[in-house]
Design a protein around this motif. Structure first.
Motif, PDB file in Angstrom:
ATOM      1  N   SER A   1       0.826  -1.212   0.000  1.00 27.11           N
ATOM      2  CA  SER A   1       0.000   0.000   0.000  1.00 27.11           C
ATOM      3  C   SER A   1       0.857   1.257   0.000  1.00 27.11           C
ATOM      4  CB  SER A   1      -0.935   0.001   1.208  1.00 27.11           C
ATOM      5  OG  SER A   1      -0.195   0.028   2.411  1.00 27.11           O
ATOM      6  N   LYS A   2       2.075   1.181   0.566  1.00 28.73           N
ATOM      7  CA  LYS A   2       2.955   2.351   0.552  1.00 28.73           C
ATOM      8  C   LYS A   2       3.617   2.534  -0.811  1.00 28.73           C
ATOM      9  CE  LYS A   2       4.111   3.140   5.369  1.00 28.73           C
ATOM     10  NZ  LYS A   2       5.200   3.510   6.287  1.00 28.73           N
ATOM     11  N   VAL A   3       4.083   1.434  -1.393  1.00 27.97           N
ATOM     12  CA  VAL A   3       4.784   1.523  -2.680  1.00 27.97           C
ATOM     13  C   VAL A   3       3.815   1.887  -3.811  1.00 27.97           C
ATOM     14  CG1 VAL A   3       6.074   0.220  -4.410  1.00 27.97           C
ATOM     15  CG2 VAL A   3       6.602  -0.066  -1.987  1.00 27.97           C
TER      16      VAL A   3
ATOM     17  N   ILE B   1      -5.493   4.436 -10.553  1.00 24.12           N
ATOM     18  CA  ILE B   1      -6.368   3.425 -11.151  1.00 24.12           C
ATOM     19  C   ILE B   1      -7.813   3.664 -10.739  1.00 24.12           C
ATOM     20  CG2 ILE B   1      -6.965   0.965 -11.085  1.00 24.12           C
ATOM     21  CD1 ILE B   1      -3.948   0.394 -11.010  1.00 24.12           C
ATOM     22  N   LEU B   2      -8.042   4.014  -9.466  1.00 26.94           N
ATOM     23  CA  LEU B   2      -9.405   4.305  -9.021  1.00 26.94           C
ATOM     24  C   LEU B   2      -9.977   5.524  -9.739  1.00 26.94           C
ATOM     25  CD1 LEU B   2      -9.361   3.673  -5.149  1.00 26.94           C
ATOM     26  CD2 LEU B   2     -10.272   2.220  -6.966  1.00 26.94           C
ATOM     27  N   ILE B   3      -9.140   6.529  -9.971  1.00 26.85           N
ATOM     28  CA  ILE B   3      -9.586   7.707 -10.719  1.00 26.85           C
ATOM     29  C   ILE B   3      -9.952   7.310 -12.150  1.00 26.85           C
ATOM     30  CG2 ILE B   3      -8.799   9.889 -11.731  1.00 26.85           C
ATOM     31  CD1 ILE B   3      -7.200  10.377  -9.180  1.00 26.85           C
TER      32      ILE B   3
ATOM     33  N   CYS C   1      -6.055  -7.186   0.624  1.00 28.73           N
ATOM     34  CA  CYS C   1      -6.729  -5.985   1.128  1.00 28.73           C
ATOM     35  C   CYS C   1      -7.831  -6.323   2.127  1.00 28.73           C
ATOM     36  CB  CYS C   1      -7.277  -5.147  -0.026  1.00 28.73           C
ATOM     37  SG  CYS C   1      -8.440  -6.011  -1.092  1.00 28.73           S
ATOM     38  N   ASN C   2      -8.441  -7.499   2.023  1.00 27.46           N
ATOM     39  CA  ASN C   2      -9.531  -7.856   2.944  1.00 27.46           C
ATOM     40  C   ASN C   2      -9.022  -8.133   4.357  1.00 27.46           C
ATOM     41  OD1 ASN C   2      -8.305 -10.285   1.829  1.00 27.46           O
ATOM     42  ND2 ASN C   2      -9.894 -11.418   2.945  1.00 27.46           N
ATOM     43  N   LEU C   3      -7.686  -8.232   4.556  1.00 33.20           N
ATOM     44  CA  LEU C   3      -7.137  -8.475   5.887  1.00 33.20           C
ATOM     45  C   LEU C   3      -7.033  -7.204   6.725  1.00 33.20           C
ATOM     46  CD1 LEU C   3      -4.236 -10.957   5.009  1.00 33.20           C
ATOM     47  CD2 LEU C   3      -6.574 -11.480   5.718  1.00 33.20           C
ATOM     48  N   ASP C   4      -7.268  -6.051   6.101  1.00 27.33           N
ATOM     49  CA  ASP C   4      -7.216  -4.798   6.843  1.00 27.33           C
ATOM     50  C   ASP C   4      -8.333  -4.753   7.881  1.00 27.33           C
ATOM     51  OD1 ASP C   4      -5.962  -2.022   6.949  1.00 27.33           O
ATOM     52  OD2 ASP C   4      -8.092  -1.535   6.735  1.00 27.33           O
ATOM     53  N   GLU C   5      -8.056  -4.124   9.026  1.00 26.90           N
ATOM     54  CA  GLU C   5      -9.036  -4.077  10.121  1.00 26.90           C
ATOM     55  C   GLU C   5     -10.345  -3.437   9.687  1.00 26.90           C
ATOM     56  OE1 GLU C   5      -7.240  -2.085  13.364  1.00 26.90           O
ATOM     57  OE2 GLU C   5      -5.777  -3.671  13.782  1.00 26.90           O
ATOM     58  N   SER C   6     -10.265  -2.451   8.796  1.00 24.34           N
ATOM     59  CA  SER C   6     -11.485  -1.758   8.372  1.00 24.34           C
ATOM     60  C   SER C   6     -12.360  -2.617   7.468  1.00 24.34           C
ATOM     61  CB  SER C   6     -11.123  -0.462   7.641  1.00 24.34           C
ATOM     62  OG  SER C   6     -10.410  -0.754   6.450  1.00 24.34           O
ATOM     63  N   LEU C   7     -11.820  -3.758   6.986  1.00 21.93           N
ATOM     64  CA  LEU C   7     -12.571  -4.588   6.046  1.00 21.93           C
ATOM     65  C   LEU C   7     -12.737  -6.018   6.575  1.00 21.93           C
ATOM     66  CD1 LEU C   7     -10.797  -3.403   2.777  1.00 21.93           C
ATOM     67  CD2 LEU C   7     -13.099  -2.813   3.485  1.00 21.93           C
ATOM     68  N   GLN C   8     -12.748  -6.160   7.883  1.00 23.35           N
ATOM     69  CA  GLN C   8     -12.895  -7.492   8.458  1.00 23.35           C
ATOM     70  C   GLN C   8     -14.200  -8.133   7.991  1.00 23.35           C
ATOM     71  OE1 GLN C   8     -11.033  -9.484  10.171  1.00 23.35           O
ATOM     72  NE2 GLN C   8      -9.281  -8.090  10.264  1.00 23.35           N
TER      73      GLN C   8
ATOM     74  N   GLU D   1     -18.354  -0.983  -7.461  1.00 24.84           N
ATOM     75  CA  GLU D   1     -18.617  -0.494  -6.111  1.00 24.84           C
ATOM     76  C   GLU D   1     -17.804  -1.281  -5.076  1.00 24.84           C
ATOM     77  OE1 GLU D   1     -22.742   0.929  -4.396  1.00 24.84           O
ATOM     78  OE2 GLU D   1     -22.576  -1.246  -4.229  1.00 24.84           O
ATOM     79  N   THR D   2     -17.790  -2.620  -5.202  1.00 23.31           N
ATOM     80  CA  THR D   2     -17.028  -3.455  -4.276  1.00 23.31           C
ATOM     81  C   THR D   2     -15.538  -3.215  -4.428  1.00 23.31           C
ATOM     82  OG1 THR D   2     -18.737  -5.157  -4.326  1.00 23.31           O
ATOM     83  CG2 THR D   2     -16.553  -5.835  -3.592  1.00 23.31           C
ATOM     84  N   MET D   3     -15.087  -3.112  -5.659  1.00 22.48           N
ATOM     85  CA  MET D   3     -13.673  -2.878  -5.918  1.00 22.48           C
ATOM     86  C   MET D   3     -13.203  -1.585  -5.247  1.00 22.48           C
ATOM     87  SD  MET D   3     -10.945  -3.904  -7.660  1.00 22.48           S
ATOM     88  CE  MET D   3      -9.385  -3.192  -8.188  1.00 22.48           C
ATOM     89  N   GLU D   4     -13.965  -0.537  -5.414  1.00 25.83           N
ATOM     90  CA  GLU D   4     -13.594   0.742  -4.813  1.00 25.83           C
ATOM     91  C   GLU D   4     -13.544   0.649  -3.295  1.00 25.83           C
ATOM     92  OE1 GLU D   4     -16.459   3.461  -6.487  1.00 25.83           O
ATOM     93  OE2 GLU D   4     -14.971   4.231  -7.905  1.00 25.83           O
ATOM     94  N   LYS D   5     -14.535   0.000  -2.711  1.00 28.87           N
ATOM     95  CA  LYS D   5     -14.584  -0.110  -1.250  1.00 28.87           C
ATOM     96  C   LYS D   5     -13.376  -0.870  -0.709  1.00 28.87           C
ATOM     97  CE  LYS D   5     -17.244  -3.157   0.715  1.00 28.87           C
ATOM     98  NZ  LYS D   5     -18.434  -3.903   1.202  1.00 28.87           N
ATOM     99  N   MET D   6     -12.946  -1.923  -1.428  1.00 28.91           N
ATOM    100  CA  MET D   6     -11.878  -2.780  -0.938  1.00 28.91           C
ATOM    101  C   MET D   6     -10.494  -2.145  -1.041  1.00 28.91           C
ATOM    102  SD  MET D   6     -13.287  -5.588   0.153  1.00 28.91           S
ATOM    103  CE  MET D   6     -12.073  -6.895   0.106  1.00 28.91           C
ATOM    104  N   VAL D   7     -10.234  -1.389  -2.097  1.00 27.06           N
ATOM    105  CA  VAL D   7      -8.869  -0.885  -2.290  1.00 27.06           C
ATOM    106  C   VAL D   7      -8.700   0.584  -1.922  1.00 27.06           C
ATOM    107  CG1 VAL D   7      -8.436  -2.562  -4.109  1.00 27.06           C
ATOM    108  CG2 VAL D   7      -9.221  -0.296  -4.732  1.00 27.06           C
ATOM    109  N   ARG D   8      -9.810   1.297  -1.683  1.00 27.09           N
ATOM    110  CA  ARG D   8      -9.697   2.722  -1.358  1.00 27.09           C
ATOM    111  C   ARG D   8      -8.822   2.995  -0.133  1.00 27.09           C
ATOM    112  NH1 ARG D   8     -14.830   4.103  -0.974  1.00 27.09           N
ATOM    113  NH2 ARG D   8     -15.079   4.617  -3.183  1.00 27.09           N
TER     114      ARG D   8
END
Length: 923
Positions: A653-655, A663-665, A766-773, A868-875
């Motif tokens: 996510s940093k790199v 890509i989201l834009i 990306c689904n391992l992030d706390e915000s996406l448990q 919609e799902t893609m944006e939510k997961m990688v935003r």
């Protein structure tokens, strides 16, 4: 001047050939006229307007050379001359800055100040091949002019006092520029133009001699000639009871096959080198200096030549080992800087980082610095071939339907293509070669690179943002490899989720393999040393070093060198030995009895390179060395970007933060344009019935509307924004195109291994992030297992996101926009190892080019990943849009629609007029 820091043009007048002009200076990458510099690429035009020999000179960073533009001769309109680097001196010339146009020029033809017809054609700057139709005419497509361009047409007619004239427009970075004006010029082959011109001229005559008749005659002719409509481009998918339109293709692609990357590190205390560092960092004692230009590298070479010791026989044995090592590294720096006889820009670079200082305040001076020389990593003939072939593969396979559909879309301003590259030369040239294959271009890569590829180092270069986390990962990895530390798994059975283990992929006997790697590396190094000594003894003339610039233009292997038993690519045994001896010493330091596992990928790279390109040398044990190096590299390379999924996600996510945000834009803008298209179609249906009678009684618009001629800034804020957002568009009524509203956005991002791994890790974890448990992974279980086994994302590996629109569901339905994810592991060396495939292996060794593996799905067949799902997961892992700098205006056509309400209103009328014309034969 639009903020451009150099003058738009300058003139150099010579009375006699080769006359020395005191106000004119030429250097490698610029000319200077009266103190004003024009950096390459720049354009050189003869002062004599009847001389159409125009030259474009390219910078050394793009390979150098010159392209000559001339009036069409048969099927050619330009030629590239890679060896020409100096400007002409036989005559007087105008110098202008080069304006990238995305490979398209616009020809405009006026009939009086109130009428203008415009057509787009492929620019001769790109490849020089004239595209012709079956009648032998150059292929052109009518396009709509912007309000500012209509104003230009009007002003030119008035200023030149030439009612019937033609001029050329360059659309560059959101602005339009007139580059040529021709009197009494008219369109070669357009029914629409001749009908309109006849009507305009008739009206001029009637207004002058019989104004009473001018008002009574119809503004158009009672007949209309229609040309046949071309077939559908075939970008629609039909199946499962639904119709899907491809809207967007986004690809992140690694560069092609390259020579091994190499690096020399040494601490320097010599005054000459420290002074050189201060010279190029502005005299700041604590600032780092980067040397990359020809002048800078020449300064460094001059200093190094004076510092390399001239040892006398028998004295070396008395020297300190560290002094000997330092002297040897200085010799290697000198040899690399002398490589090729001249500096070709982007393939050698040096960093000088101050380490120790003396004095205080203004008296402070550096007394020690770290010098890092990076070289090698040049795109090979195989890498260039791989990139071109992958471009052709994309043309025929990433866009549903025939490959000609993409070319037709692109030529008619309905393909919004942008290509981005990192700053590395091998990445830029891979991007240019890919574009050549994608768009079916011909000729050298340098003009394609300058015209079509944009550099964005902040998005596609560097690992500085995650350096701390990566160092921690490498430290833990070093423990696992060298000490046999037990791997940890906190997420259940390692058989079920092997990728969740710390150091997944590291072989259990890594420590033993490491010792074997050192032994085998020394064995190969010794064989190359003997070859190098023989070469040195037989050398009677100055050594012909590897010329990177010449190698760049090569498309085939040098069979004569290979037949005579020399290394591929003009490397030479001396440089080949320098490569291997450095690897052997860096991998294992005998004095300190210490391994450096970060060298494992470099050993693997050299093995892979020599197995493919230098198998004819017959190095014994190279295949066994490759086998051991591959086992270790398969464990080390993926874990350098995180030792476990959580760390991989953090580093990734940093790199890839900027890349993911971009890509989201891209996806969001594509969706907005597609929604605008759908809404306009609905409005057009309702408006058509009510306006039909009104349209019958009102004359069609043949002339420039005065309201369109307002300059930006003359109206209110909304109008001002509208003018800025207006985009280049196909003229739908006369372009002979069945689906003028169809548009496809393509974004290609060329980068290095680090960004491919980083982006893939974000998508995987990306689904391992706390915000996406609790969220499911974007990638299915089967694909996760395959990715776990896919250790290396090799040359030309890629990740593709394709956005499809289901036009049969409502605009509000989340299922309207679906994303398809695929990836390829790139060029695969396995055919060389398979005993049962000897014919294919022999062919690959003969061509020195490995095949690129086809795309693999990252989702289950039949699944639907909504936008919609893609944006939510990688935003959470992407740079937010508001942090991006303002987007620059498009180079070429950037889609068919703009967000502005005023533009949408105009386009409703545009669709209405197109629909109305369909009743007369257009469909």
């Amino acid at each position: 001047m639009y903020g451009i820091p150099v003058p738009r043009y300058a003139c150099v007048n010579r009375k006699v050939p080769n006359e020395e002009i005191d106000y004119f200076v030429e250097e490698e990458d610029f000319v200077e006229v009266n103190g004003k510099r024009f950096w390459k690429p720049f354009v050189e035009k003869p002062v004599n307007g009847d001389d159409h020999s125009i030259m474009i000179y390219y910078p050394s960073s793009a390979g150098g050379g010159m392209k000559e533009l001339f009036r069409k001769i048969g099927n050619r309109s330009s030629e590239f001359h890679p060896e020409v680097r100096r400007v002409r001196r036989e005559g007087s010339f105008i110098y202008e800055e080069f304006m990238p146009t995305g490979g398209t020029d616009v020809k405009v033809y006026t009939v009086g100040p109130e009428y203008a017809h415009a057509e787009a054609r492929k620019s001769p700057v790109v490849d020089g091949v004239v595209m012709r139709n079956t009648d032998g005419k150059e292929v052109r497509y009518p396009v709509l002019l912007t309000p500012a361009e209509k104003q230009m047409a009007r002003q030119l007619c008035i200023a030149f006092r030439q009612a019937v004239c033609g001029f050329d427009l360059l659309r560059s970075e959101g602005c339009s520029y007139v580059c040529d004006v021709n009197g009494w010029s008219f369109v070669k082959n357009s029914y629409k133009y001749y009908d309109d011109a006849a009507c305009v001229l008739r009206k001029m005559c009637l207004d002058a001699k019989a104004p009473h008749l001018s008002l009574t005659l119809p503004p158009t002719f009672p007949w209309k000639i229609n040309k046949p409509v071309k077939p559908n481009e075939g970008l629609t998918r039909h199946g499962s009871g639904q119709s899907e339109e491809l809207r967007c293709v986004i690809a992140v692609i690694r560069h092609g096959d390259r020579t091994p990357k190499q690096k020399v590190k040494l601490k320097v205390t010599e005054e000459k080198l420290l002074n050189l560092m201060l010279k190029y960092n502005g005299g700041k004692p604590r600032a780092e200096t980067k040397l990359k230009s020809a002048v800078q590298l020449q300064d460094l070479l001059d200093a190094t030549r004076m510092l390399v010791p001239r040892t006398r026989p028998g004295r070396e044995s008395d020297s300190d080992p560290e002094d000997l090592e330092h002297a040897e590294k200085l010799r290697q720096v000198k040899a690399v800087l002398e490589e090729g006889g001249h500096f070709s820009g982007i393939y050698r670079k040096v960093q000088l980082k101050p380490l120790k200082w003396d004095g205080e305040g203004e008296e402070e001076r550096p007394v020690e610095a770290l010098m890092i020389l990076k070289y090698g990593g040049v795109l090979t003939h195989a890498g260039r071939k791989q990139a071109e072939e992958l471009g052709r593969f994309f043309r025929y396979n990433m866009y549903p339907g025939e490959g000609t559909g993409l070319l037709r879309l692109h030529s008619t301003y309905r393909h919004d293509l942008k290509i981005y590259s990192s700053d590395e030369g091998r990445v830029q040239m891979s991007a240019a070669a890919f574009a050549k294959g994608l768009l079916d271009l011909e000729g050298q890569l340098t003009p394609i690179l300058v015209s079509l590829v944009s550099k964005d180092s902040s998005m596609l270069d560097g690992l500085d943002t995650a350096s701390t986390e990566m160092e921690a990962a490498k430290a833990r990895l070093n423990e696992i490899v060298t000490c046999g530390k037990k791997m940890i798994n906190e997420y259940g059975s390692s058989e079920e989720f092997p990728w969740m283990t710390d150091g997944a992929g590291v072989p259990p006997n890594a420590h033993e393999l490491l010792h074997e790697l050192v032994k085998l590396t020394k064995n190969v190094t010794e064989q190359v040393r003997i070859l190098a000594m023989d070469e040195k003894e037989n050398l009677t003339e100055p050594y012909d070093m590897y010329d990177q610039a010449k190698a760049l233009g090569k498309t085939n292997i040098d069979s004569d060198r290979i037949a005579s038993g020399l290394p591929c690519g003009n490397e030479g045994f001396l440089l080949m030995f320098a490569r291997w001896i450095k690897l052997a010493r860096d991998l294992y330091n005998e004095r300190k009895d210490r391994f450096d596992i970060t060298q494992i990928p470099d050993v693997y790279d050299s093995c892979k390179y020599d197995m493919l390109h230098n198998s004819h040398l017959g190095l014994k044990g190279l295949d066994e060395l490759f086998r051991v190096a591959q086992l270790l590299a398969d464990g080390v390379i993926p874990n350098e970007y995180g030792i476990n999924p959580q760390q991989k996600l953090k580093i990734g996510s940093k790199v890839a933060r900027r890349l993911m945000g971009k890509i989201l834009i891209d996806l969001r803008n594509t969706r907005e344009e597609a929604m605008n298209v759908a809404e306009l179609k609905e409005q057009q249906v309702t408006l058509c019935a009510t306006k039909k009678q009104q349209d019958k009684n009102s004359p069609p618009k043949l002339f420039i509307n005065r309201d369109d001629l307002r300059r930006p800034g003359t109206g209110d804020k909304d109008e001002d924004d509208d003018d800025k957002e207006t985009k280049y568009r196909l003229d739908p009524k006369y372009a002979n195109v069945k689906t003028p509203e169809r548009h496809v956005r393509t974004r290609l991002y060329f980068t290095s291994e680090s960004h491919i791994h980083s982006l893939m890790n974000v998508l995987r974890y990306c689904n391992l992030d706390e915000s996406l448990q609790g969220e499911e992974s974007l990638i299915c279980q089967n694909a996760l297992e395959r990715l776990c086994k896919t250790k290396e994302l090799d040359y030309m590996s890629y990740i593709v996101l394709r956005l499809f629109e289901n036009t049969e569901v409502s605009l509000e339905d989340p299922m309207r926009f679906r994303i398809e994810l695929t990836f390829s592991r790139g060029a695969d060396l396995s055919p060389l190892e398979e005993e049962n495939n000897e014919d294919e292996a022999e062919s690959l060794l003969r061509e020195h080019t490995l095949p690129i593996m086809g795309p693999e799905r990252l989702q289950e067949i039949g699944s639907c990943l909504t936008l919609e799902t893609m944006e939510k997961m990688v935003r959470p892992f992407a740079m937010p849009p508001e942090d991006f700098p303002p987007a620059s205006a498009p180079v070429g056509f950037s889609g068919y629609f703009s967000k502005s309400a005023a533009v949408l209103e105009r386009l409703v009328k545009l669709f209405h007029s197109y629909k109305h014309s369909s009743s007369n034969g257009k469909s």
